[in-house]
Design a protein around this motif. Sequence first.
Motif, PDB file in Angstrom:
ATOM      1  N   ILE A 139       0.831  -1.214   0.000  1.00 48.94           N
ATOM      2  CA  ILE A 139       0.000   0.000   0.000  1.00 48.94           C
ATOM      3  C   ILE A 139       0.859   1.254   0.000  1.00 48.94           C
ATOM      4  CG2 ILE A 139      -0.251   0.138   2.517  1.00 48.94           C
ATOM      5  CD1 ILE A 139      -3.022   0.793  -0.064  1.00 48.94           C
ATOM      6  N   MET A 140       1.980   1.256   0.716  1.00 46.98           N
ATOM      7  CA  MET A 140       2.811   2.455   0.781  1.00 46.98           C
ATOM      8  C   MET A 140       3.590   2.675  -0.508  1.00 46.98           C
ATOM      9  SD  MET A 140       2.078   3.899   3.545  1.00 46.98           S
ATOM     10  CE  MET A 140       3.322   5.178   3.559  1.00 46.98           C
ATOM     11  N   SER A 141       4.067   1.603  -1.131  1.00 48.07           N
ATOM     12  CA  SER A 141       4.787   1.782  -2.393  1.00 48.07           C
ATOM     13  C   SER A 141       3.841   2.229  -3.493  1.00 48.07           C
ATOM     14  CB  SER A 141       5.492   0.484  -2.788  1.00 48.07           C
ATOM     15  OG  SER A 141       4.555  -0.566  -2.924  1.00 48.07           O
ATOM     16  N   GLY A 142       2.612   1.700  -3.507  1.00 46.67           N
ATOM     17  CA  GLY A 142       1.635   2.148  -4.496  1.00 46.67           C
ATOM     18  C   GLY A 142       1.217   3.582  -4.291  1.00 46.67           C
ATOM     19  N   TRP A 143       1.008   3.971  -3.019  1.00 44.08           N
ATOM     20  CA  TRP A 143       0.598   5.358  -2.732  1.00 44.08           C
ATOM     21  C   TRP A 143       1.726   6.338  -3.011  1.00 44.08           C
ATOM     22  CZ3 TRP A 143       2.735   8.623   0.979  1.00 44.08           C
ATOM     23  CH2 TRP A 143       2.076   9.837   1.150  1.00 44.08           C
ATOM     24  N   SER A 144       2.939   5.996  -2.612  1.00 44.40           N
ATOM     25  CA  SER A 144       4.050   6.936  -2.772  1.00 44.40           C
ATOM     26  C   SER A 144       4.424   7.142  -4.240  1.00 44.40           C
ATOM     27  CB  SER A 144       5.280   6.436  -2.002  1.00 44.40           C
ATOM     28  OG  SER A 144       5.739   5.208  -2.536  1.00 44.40           O
ATOM     29  N   SER A 145       4.090   6.191  -5.123  1.00 44.89           N
ATOM     30  CA  SER A 145       4.419   6.350  -6.534  1.00 44.89           C
ATOM     31  C   SER A 145       3.560   7.402  -7.217  1.00 44.89           C
ATOM     32  CB  SER A 145       4.252   5.015  -7.267  1.00 44.89           C
ATOM     33  OG  SER A 145       5.097   4.034  -6.740  1.00 44.89           O
ATOM     34  N   ASN A 146       2.374   7.693  -6.646  1.00 47.44           N
ATOM     35  CA  ASN A 146       1.452   8.675  -7.234  1.00 47.44           C
ATOM     36  C   ASN A 146       1.104   8.295  -8.673  1.00 47.44           C
ATOM     37  OD1 ASN A 146      -0.223  10.892  -7.165  1.00 47.44           O
ATOM     38  ND2 ASN A 146       1.369  12.341  -7.799  1.00 47.44           N
ATOM     39  N   SER A 147       0.845   7.009  -8.886  1.00 47.54           N
ATOM     40  CA  SER A 147       0.489   6.484 -10.198  1.00 47.54           C
ATOM     41  C   SER A 147      -0.800   5.687 -10.065  1.00 47.54           C
ATOM     42  CB  SER A 147       1.607   5.588 -10.739  1.00 47.54           C
ATOM     43  OG  SER A 147       1.174   4.820 -11.835  1.00 47.54           O
ATOM     44  N   LYS A 148      -1.668   5.787 -11.044  1.00 46.13           N
ATOM     45  CA  LYS A 148      -2.941   5.062 -10.978  1.00 46.13           C
ATOM     46  C   LYS A 148      -2.722   3.557 -11.004  1.00 46.13           C
ATOM     47  CE  LYS A 148      -5.782   8.701 -13.026  1.00 46.13           C
ATOM     48  NZ  LYS A 148      -6.686   9.081 -14.141  1.00 46.13           N
TER      49      LYS A 148
END
Length: 315
Positions: A124-133
Motif C-alpha cells: 500500500i505504501m509503495s503504491g501510494w508513494s508512486s502517485n500512479s494510478k
Amino acid sequence: MKVSYYLYLTLTTVFVYLGVLLSVAYFTLMERKSLSSFGIRLGPDKTSFLGFAQPITDGVKLFMKEFVVPANSASVIFLVIPSISLMLCLLGWQIFPSFALSSWSSNDILFFLVVSSLNAHIAIMSGWSSNSKYAGIGGVRGFAQVISYEICLSISLIVVVILSGSMSFFSIAESGWSIWWSFFCLPVVLLWLTVCLAEANRAPFDLVEAESELVSGFNTEYSAGGFALLFIAEYGMILLLCSVTVFSFFQNPNMLNVAGLCWAFFKVMMLVFFFIWSRAGLPRLRYDFLMMACWASLLPFILGVYCLVFFVSKV
C-alpha cells in the motif's frame, strides 16, 4: 563468555542473511529454467556454464542502472520502501539464525506472524508513494489480498500451536509431532499452501502484478536497485514461507541434527518447486473470485477446524 556468545550469534546471523540472498539469486534461476522447461523452450544458458552466472549478471545490471524517482511521487517514502521491504524479509529469517536461540526465543511463531503482517504495508505504501494510478490500484489490491489471507494464515498457525503446545518452531521440531498431523488433516495443509500462494502474491493469486491489467502492480514505477530490492524481498519471503511450512507441518524426528536438516532442505526445495509449478500450470483467478475464496470458503473452514481443535484440547 558473553562477548564470544554474541559474536557467535552475529556471525551466524550474517551467514544466514548471505545464504538467503544467494538462495534468492538461484531461486530465480531455478524458476526461469523450470518455466522454460514447462513451456518447451530454452531458458538462460549462455552466461557461464549452463547459465549459472545469470543471477549475478542480472544483479549487477540492475544495481548499475539509473534509479528514477517520479516527479510527483512522495520521494522520501518512495526511496525507503524497498529497503524496508528487504529489512522485513531478513527480519523474518531471524527466527532461524542459530539453534542456540532455541534456549530463549520461545515465541518465534508469534514473531513470524508479526513480521508477515507488516508486509501488507509495503504494497500500500509503495503504491501510494508512486502517485500512479496503476501502482495505486495494485497497492490497494495487494493490501486487501494480504490482509484477507493473513487471517487464515494466522488461524492455521494457532491450530499448530494448540496441537503442539508450543509457540516455538524449535520445540515443535524436538517433539516431531507435525509429520503425523500433516497426514492426519491433509485439508488443513492444502489450505495452508493455498494461503501461502496468496500471501506471496504468486500464481494463480498474483492479481497484484497482473501484467494484462496493472502493468506490474504496486512496483510499476520502480526501476534498477529499487525494483531489485522489492523482488529480493518477495522471493526471500517465499523461501521463508516454505521453511515455516516444513517446520510447522512436515517435520520429521531428529529435525535438528545434520541428517534431519538435509531432509528438511529437500522438503523446502520440493515446496519451492510447488510454487514454480503453480505459476506454470494454474490459470490466474479473477479478483472477486480470489476474495470470495477467502471469505466464503477458506475462512469458514479454518474457523471450523480451530473450534474443533480447541474443543478437543479442552476435553
